[in-house]
Design an enzyme around this catalytic site. Structure first.
Site, mmCIF file in Angstrom:
data_model
loop_
_atom_site.group_PDB
_atom_site.id
_atom_site.type_symbol
_atom_site.label_atom_id
_atom_site.label_comp_id
_atom_site.label_asym_id
_atom_site.label_seq_id
_atom_site.Cartn_x
_atom_site.Cartn_y
_atom_site.Cartn_z
ATOM 1 N N HIS A 77 0.853 -1.186 0.000
ATOM 2 C CA HIS A 77 0.000 0.000 0.000
ATOM 3 C C HIS A 77 0.892 1.241 0.000
ATOM 4 O O HIS A 77 1.685 1.425 0.914
ATOM 5 C CB HIS A 77 -0.909 0.021 1.233
ATOM 6 C CG HIS A 77 -2.054 -0.945 1.144
ATOM 7 N ND1 HIS A 77 -3.193 -0.826 1.895
ATOM 8 C CD2 HIS A 77 -2.238 -2.038 0.359
ATOM 9 C CE1 HIS A 77 -4.023 -1.801 1.591
ATOM 10 N NE2 HIS A 77 -3.469 -2.565 0.674
ATOM 11 N N TYR A 206 -9.379 5.843 6.499
ATOM 12 C CA TYR A 206 -9.548 6.307 7.880
ATOM 13 C C TYR A 206 -10.606 7.399 7.821
ATOM 14 O O TYR A 206 -10.352 8.475 7.299
ATOM 15 C CB TYR A 206 -8.231 6.869 8.436
ATOM 16 C CG TYR A 206 -7.205 5.805 8.759
ATOM 17 C CD1 TYR A 206 -6.414 5.229 7.765
ATOM 18 C CD2 TYR A 206 -7.014 5.382 10.077
ATOM 19 C CE1 TYR A 206 -5.476 4.249 8.079
ATOM 20 C CE2 TYR A 206 -6.068 4.413 10.395
ATOM 21 C CZ TYR A 206 -5.311 3.847 9.391
ATOM 22 O OH TYR A 206 -4.382 2.881 9.701
ATOM 23 N N PRO A 297 -4.861 1.192 18.598
ATOM 24 C CA PRO A 297 -4.589 0.592 17.281
ATOM 25 C C PRO A 297 -4.590 1.554 16.090
ATOM 26 O O PRO A 297 -4.163 1.160 15.006
ATOM 27 C CB PRO A 297 -5.724 -0.435 17.130
ATOM 28 C CG PRO A 297 -6.823 0.055 18.005
ATOM 29 C CD PRO A 297 -6.160 0.764 19.150
ATOM 30 N N LYS A 301 0.621 0.619 15.084
ATOM 31 C CA LYS A 301 2.024 0.666 15.502
ATOM 32 C C LYS A 301 2.448 -0.498 16.412
ATOM 33 O O LYS A 301 3.645 -0.749 16.584
ATOM 34 C CB LYS A 301 2.307 1.989 16.236
ATOM 35 C CG LYS A 301 2.468 3.164 15.299
ATOM 36 C CD LYS A 301 3.866 3.215 14.718
ATOM 37 C CE LYS A 301 3.972 4.075 13.494
ATOM 38 N NZ LYS A 301 3.755 3.344 12.239
ATOM 39 N N TYR A 388 3.668 6.905 9.662
ATOM 40 C CA TYR A 388 2.898 5.716 9.283
ATOM 41 C C TYR A 388 3.798 4.642 8.674
ATOM 42 O O TYR A 388 3.664 3.457 8.988
ATOM 43 C CB TYR A 388 1.794 6.118 8.289
ATOM 44 C CG TYR A 388 0.674 5.117 8.199
ATOM 45 C CD1 TYR A 388 -0.500 5.290 8.944
ATOM 46 C CD2 TYR A 388 0.765 3.990 7.382
ATOM 47 C CE1 TYR A 388 -1.542 4.362 8.871
ATOM 48 C CE2 TYR A 388 -0.261 3.068 7.300
ATOM 49 C CZ TYR A 388 -1.403 3.254 8.049
ATOM 50 O OH TYR A 388 -2.433 2.344 7.987
HETATM 51 C C1 PHB Z 1 -5.993 -3.800 10.386
HETATM 52 O O1 PHB Z 1 -5.986 -4.089 9.180
HETATM 53 O O2 PHB Z 1 -6.352 -4.608 11.251
HETATM 54 C C2 PHB Z 1 -5.567 -2.430 10.819
HETATM 55 C C3 PHB Z 1 -5.032 -1.571 9.877
HETATM 56 C C4 PHB Z 1 -4.667 -0.292 10.259
HETATM 57 C C5 PHB Z 1 -4.833 0.130 11.564
HETATM 58 C C6 PHB Z 1 -5.360 -0.741 12.499
HETATM 59 C C7 PHB Z 1 -5.734 -2.021 12.133
HETATM 60 O O3 PHB Z 1 -4.495 1.397 11.895
#
Ligand code: PHB
Length: 393
Positions: A77, A206, A297, A301, A388
Site C-alpha cells: 500500500h 480512515y 490501534p 504501531k 505511518y
Molecule cells: C488492520 O488491518 O487490522 C488495521 C489496519 C490499520 C490500523 C489498524 C488495524 O491502523
C-alpha cells in the site's frame, strides 16, 4: 513430579511475534535461547490483530531469512485515504517519503516466525503453565514453567527477556520503587469485524464523521477487516449484521464512500489504551513489545514497535554477552525513544479522528480543521507519511 533443569544464553518468556523474532535473530548471531508461551500455537494463530507492516518490519522479516511470504501474499500500500468533511483525501506515502507499507496480518507474521523456528530447530514450548522468573538481579536468572505433561522445568540463563504481552508477568518483577507506569485510557473502543466480501477500496480508509470514526481495512480479495468506534462496554450480541452494515455505511457514506457488504464471520470489541513501563531493564531482565508498552490501534504501531524493540535488543544482547556492560541500558534507551514517538503518533491519530462522547460541534469542526490543514500541507502530510511508514532506527 519430575523437575528438569537446562541452561541457555537467553530465556524468553512469551513466544508471540516479539519473542520469536528475537529468538530467530539471536540464533543468527550464534546465541542460544529457549522461548515459552502459556498459549498454544493455535490460540496465538487465531488471535486477530492489526494488519499493517512498516517497511522496516517487512525488510526485517525478509532480510533476516524468516520468510518472503510477506512479499508474495501481502499487499503493498503506497498510501491511505483520510476521509472527512464530505470527501476523501489520499496521503501518497510513495510521493511524500518514497516509502510504502505492507498489508499482512499479524497472525501471518506469527505463523512465519513459528515455522522458521521449527525449520531452524529453535527451542520453543507452547501451552506451558505456572510460569515464573527468579534471581533476576543475579548472574544466573531463571525461568520456570510446567509443560503440558505436568513436568516442572527450570531454565538457567544469562539474560531473561519478558516479551509476554500486555498481561505480562515479567513487568511486575520490577520493584515498584524503581518502575514508573504511564497510562492513558480512552472513552471509546473499536468494534472490529471480519467479513466475506470483495474489497471496498484499494487502500485503507480512515474515516472521520459526526457519528464517530470508522476504518476500512482489508485482508484478501475475499475477506475484509473493518472497525468502527464504539463504547468500551458495547455488547457484540446487540449487533446484528444488518445493524453493523448500517452503522459502517453511515460513517463512510458521509464522506462519499459505499462499502461492499457480505456475511460477517467475526465481531469483537477491542480495548483501547496507551501504556508504557519504564525502565525496560532491571538487572538481567529486559522487557520487549507489549509487555513494556501498549498503543491504541489507530496507525497500527503495536506489532511494528515490538519488532523494532527486538531488532535493537538482539544487537545489544550480542554486545552484552560479549562483555559490553552498557549494552542493556542502551537497548532500553534506544527502544524508549521510538516507543514515545509511536505513543505520540498513535495518540495523535486517535484524537484527530475519533469523536469524544462529550464532543461539541466546535470540537468536531476543529478536527475537520486539523485534518484539512494536514491534507493541504506538504509538511503536514509528510509528517503523517513518515510516522505511518515508520521512522528509520
Ligand atoms: C488492520 O488491518 O487490522 C488495521 C489496519 C490499520 C490500523 C489498524 C488495524 O491502523
Amino acid at each position: 513430579m519430575t523437575r528438569t533443569t537446562a541452561t541457555t544464553d537467553v530465556a524468553i518468556v512469551g513466544a508471540g511475534p516479539a519473542g520469536l523474532m528475537l529468538a530467530h535473530l539471536l540464533q543468527r548471531a550464534g546465541i542460544d535461547s529457549v522461548a515459552i508461551d502459556i498459549r498454544s500455537r493455535e490460540e496465538i494463530e487465531n488471535t486477530h490483530r492489526a494488519g499493517i507492516l512498516e517497511q522496516d518490519s517487512v525488510r526485517l522479516l525478509v532480510e533476516s531469512g524468516v520468510s518472503d511470504r510477506v512479499l508474495c501474499d501481502g499487499y503493498r500500500h503506497a498510501g491511505i485515504d483520510l476521509a472527512f468533511g464530505g470527501g476523501g483525501h489520499r496521503i501518497d506515502f510513495e510521493a511524500l517519503v518514497g516509502a510504502s507499507v505492507q498489508l499482512y496480518p499479524q497472525t501471518d507474521v506469527f505463523v512465519d516466525l513459528a515455522d522458521a523456528r521449527a525449520r531452524d530447530g529453535g527451542d520453543v514450548r507452547f501451552g506451558v503453565g505456572e510460569v515464573s522468573v527468579a534471581d533476576i538481579t543475579g548472574d544466573r536468572p531463571r525461568m520456570r514453567f510446567t509443560d503440558a505433561d505436568g513436568v516442572r522445568h527450570e531454565v538457567a540463563a544469562r539474560i531473561l527477556v519478558g516479551s509476554d504481552g500486555s498481561r505480562s508477568i515479567c513487568r511486575h518483577e520490577f520493584p515498584e520503587s524503581l518502575r514508573r507506569q504511564f497510562f492513558r485510557e480512552y472513552p471509546f473502543a473499536w468494534f472490529g469485524i471480519l467479513c466475506e466480501a470483495p474489497p471496498s477500496s484499494e487502500e485503507l480508509i480512515y474515516s472521520h464523521s459526526e457519528r464517530g470514526f470508522a476504518l476500512i481495512s482489508q485482508r484478501t480479495e475475499t475477506l475484509q477487516r473493518m472497525y468502527f468506534q464504539c463504547d468500551p462496554a458495547e455488547d457484540v450480541a446487540a449487533w446484528s449484521d444488518d445493524r453493523v452494515w448500517e452503522e459502517l455505511q453511515a460513517r463512510v457514506g458521509a464522506n462519499g464512500y459505499v462499502l461492499e457488504e457480505g456475511p460477517i464471520t467475526s465481531k469483537v470489541v477491542l480495548p483501547f489504551r496507551s501504556f508504557v513501563q519504564e525502565p525496560m531493564r532491571h538487572g538481567n531482565l529486559v522487557l520487549a513489545g507489549d509487555a513494556a508498552h501498549t498503543v491504541p490501534p489507530t496507525g497500527a504501531k503495536g506489532l511494528n514497535l515490538a519488532l523494532a524493540d527486538v531488532r535493537v535488543l538482539a544487537e545489544e544482547l550480542e554486545l552484552h554477552l560479549r562483555g559490553d556492560e552498557g549494552a542493556l541500558d542502551r537497548y532500553a534507551e534506544r527502544a524508549l525513544q521510538r516507543v514515545w514517538k509511536a505513543q505520540h503518533f498513535s495518540y495523535w491519530m486517535t484524537t484527530m479522528l475519533h469523536r469524544l462522547p462529550e464532543a461539541s460541534d466546535f470540537d468536531v469542526r476543529r478536527q475537520v480543521g486539523e485534518l484539512t490543514s494536514l491534507v493541504t500541507s506538504t509538511a503536514g502530510s509528510t509528517y503523517l507519511a513518515e510516522g505511518y511508514t515508520g521512522w528509520p532506527s
